[in-house]
Design a protein around this motif. Structure first.
Motif, PDB file in Angstrom:
ATOM      1  N   THR A   1       0.828  -1.194   0.000  1.00  0.00           N
ATOM      2  CA  THR A   1       0.000   0.000   0.000  1.00  0.00           C
ATOM      3  C   THR A   1       0.867   1.249   0.000  1.00  0.00           C
ATOM      4  N   LEU A   2       0.279   2.330  -0.556  1.00  0.00           N
ATOM      5  CA  LEU A   2       0.952   3.622  -0.595  1.00  0.00           C
ATOM      6  C   LEU A   2      -0.097   4.709  -0.454  1.00  0.00           C
TER       7      LEU A   2
ATOM      8  N   SER B   1       4.260  10.332  -6.592  1.00  0.00           N
ATOM      9  CA  SER B   1       4.187   8.954  -6.093  1.00  0.00           C
ATOM     10  C   SER B   1       5.302   8.136  -6.717  1.00  0.00           C
ATOM     11  N   ILE B   2       5.835   7.224  -5.939  1.00  0.00           N
ATOM     12  CA  ILE B   2       6.832   6.294  -6.463  1.00  0.00           C
ATOM     13  C   ILE B   2       6.430   4.890  -6.048  1.00  0.00           C
ATOM     14  N   ILE B   3       6.241   4.035  -7.012  1.00  0.00           N
ATOM     15  CA  ILE B   3       5.869   2.645  -6.774  1.00  0.00           C
ATOM     16  C   ILE B   3       7.016   1.779  -7.254  1.00  0.00           C
ATOM     17  N   ASN B   4       7.441   0.865  -6.412  1.00  0.00           N
ATOM     18  CA  ASN B   4       8.608   0.054  -6.717  1.00  0.00           C
ATOM     19  C   ASN B   4       8.250  -1.388  -7.024  1.00  0.00           C
ATOM     20  N   CYS B   5       9.122  -2.023  -7.778  1.00  0.00           N
ATOM     21  CA  CYS B   5       8.912  -3.404  -8.174  1.00  0.00           C
ATOM     22  C   CYS B   5      10.265  -4.084  -8.323  1.00  0.00           C
TER      23      CYS B   5
ATOM     24  N   GLY C   1      -7.906  10.647  -9.090  1.00  0.00           N
ATOM     25  CA  GLY C   1      -8.156   9.611 -10.089  1.00  0.00           C
ATOM     26  C   GLY C   1      -7.025   8.616 -10.226  1.00  0.00           C
ATOM     27  N   ASP C   2      -5.899   8.878  -9.595  1.00  0.00           N
ATOM     28  CA  ASP C   2      -4.784   7.942  -9.624  1.00  0.00           C
ATOM     29  C   ASP C   2      -4.938   6.842  -8.574  1.00  0.00           C
ATOM     30  N   SER C   3      -5.912   6.959  -7.705  1.00  0.00           N
ATOM     31  CA  SER C   3      -6.144   5.923  -6.697  1.00  0.00           C
ATOM     32  C   SER C   3      -6.538   4.624  -7.398  1.00  0.00           C
TER      33      SER C   3
ATOM     34  N   GLY D   1       0.736  -6.455  -6.726  1.00  0.00           N
ATOM     35  CA  GLY D   1       0.124  -5.146  -6.830  1.00  0.00           C
ATOM     36  C   GLY D   1       0.354  -4.251  -5.636  1.00  0.00           C
ATOM     37  N   THR D   2       0.374  -2.942  -5.857  1.00  0.00           N
ATOM     38  CA  THR D   2       0.454  -1.928  -4.808  1.00  0.00           C
ATOM     39  C   THR D   2      -0.792  -1.076  -4.877  1.00  0.00           C
ATOM     40  N   THR D   3      -1.476  -0.956  -3.745  1.00  0.00           N
ATOM     41  CA  THR D   3      -2.677  -0.132  -3.684  1.00  0.00           C
ATOM     42  C   THR D   3      -2.285   1.301  -3.352  1.00  0.00           C
ATOM     43  N   VAL D   4      -2.614   2.214  -4.242  1.00  0.00           N
ATOM     44  CA  VAL D   4      -2.302   3.635  -4.040  1.00  0.00           C
ATOM     45  C   VAL D   4      -3.578   4.366  -3.657  1.00  0.00           C
TER      46      VAL D   4
END
Lengths: 111, 113
Positions: B10-11, B19-23, B83-85, B106-109
């Motif tokens: 989650t973020l 926002s930064i989402i990592n993988c 809207g990016d959620s 998956g990461t929930t933003v």
């Protein structure tokens, strides 16, 4: 432009009943087609993929089967549903290696 | 087996922030990576992709960075909006796997107003 359709959007079926989910693609020819299942809060698991009419590859052993009777039609079936078949089923297409586009999905609940 | 995974499930981000989402991925043969966005009850939507011969690619408000040395992929969203959620998935593939995609969990933003 290309579009992908799935139906039905939602489905509630009893254990032991048959299943047929349909996916069609418009605006492209000879696409690669894919069926995925997504459990709640999880990623996508590839079930089947097809590179042409009548050509089906199965990724995991399961209670499901797939068919591709026409170039842009992909069908997911089961003869007898199990509780564990519940999930969100997604169809996808691609025309070259890698990039896939997904349909709206079918929410299946087996009771 | 080799798989794709995400660092955080989650973020939470303040509207307007980046926002930064990592993988992280483990298949060194992977040569193509994709980021998808999935809103509740909908199919995943393609955001941006990158091939292994690149280390950065930009789209509209999004940037994907690829670090092959440490097998790390990130998605940056500029000026995050409500809207990016959504849930964001990274996926990887390679010619050695017939270009079948492998997805992370998956990461929930969640964007805070």
């Amino acid at each position: 432009s290309q579009t992908i359709h799935q139906w039905p959007a939602t489905l509630v079926q009893p254990v032991g009943s048959p299943l047929s989910l349909e996916c069609t693609v418009e605006g492209t020819s000879n696409p690669n087609l894919y069926w995925y299942r997504q459990a709640a809060g999880r990623g996508l698991q590839l079930l089947f993929y097809s590179v042409g009419i009548g050509q089906i590859s199965s990724e995991v052993p399961q209670n499901l089967s797939a068919s591709r009777p026409q170039d842009r039609q992909f069908i997911l079936s089961s003869k007898k549903l199990l509780l564990s078949d519940s999930g969100f089923y997604l169809c996808a297409w691609s025309v070259f290696e890698g990039q896939q586009y997904f349909g709206p999905g079918t929410r299946l609940t087996v009771t | 087996g080799e798989s794709v995974g995400l660092h955080l499930p989650t973020l939470s981000v303040q509207e307007g922030d980046n926002s930064i989402i990592n993988c992280a991925y483990s298949n060194s043969a992977s040569d193509y990576f994709i980021w998808y966005k999935q809103e509740s009850g909908k199919g995943p939507q393609f955001i941006i992709d990158i091939r292994s011969n690149m280390d950065k690619r930009q789209g509209q408000r999004v940037t994907v960075l690829l670090n092959k040395t440490v097998k790390h992929l990130s998605l940056q969203i500029a000026a995050t909006q409500p809207g990016d959620s959504a849930v964001y998935f990274c996926a990887e593939t390679s010619s050695s796997n017939d270009y079948k995609l492998s997805f992370g969990a998956g990461t929930t933003v969640t964007v805070r107003a």
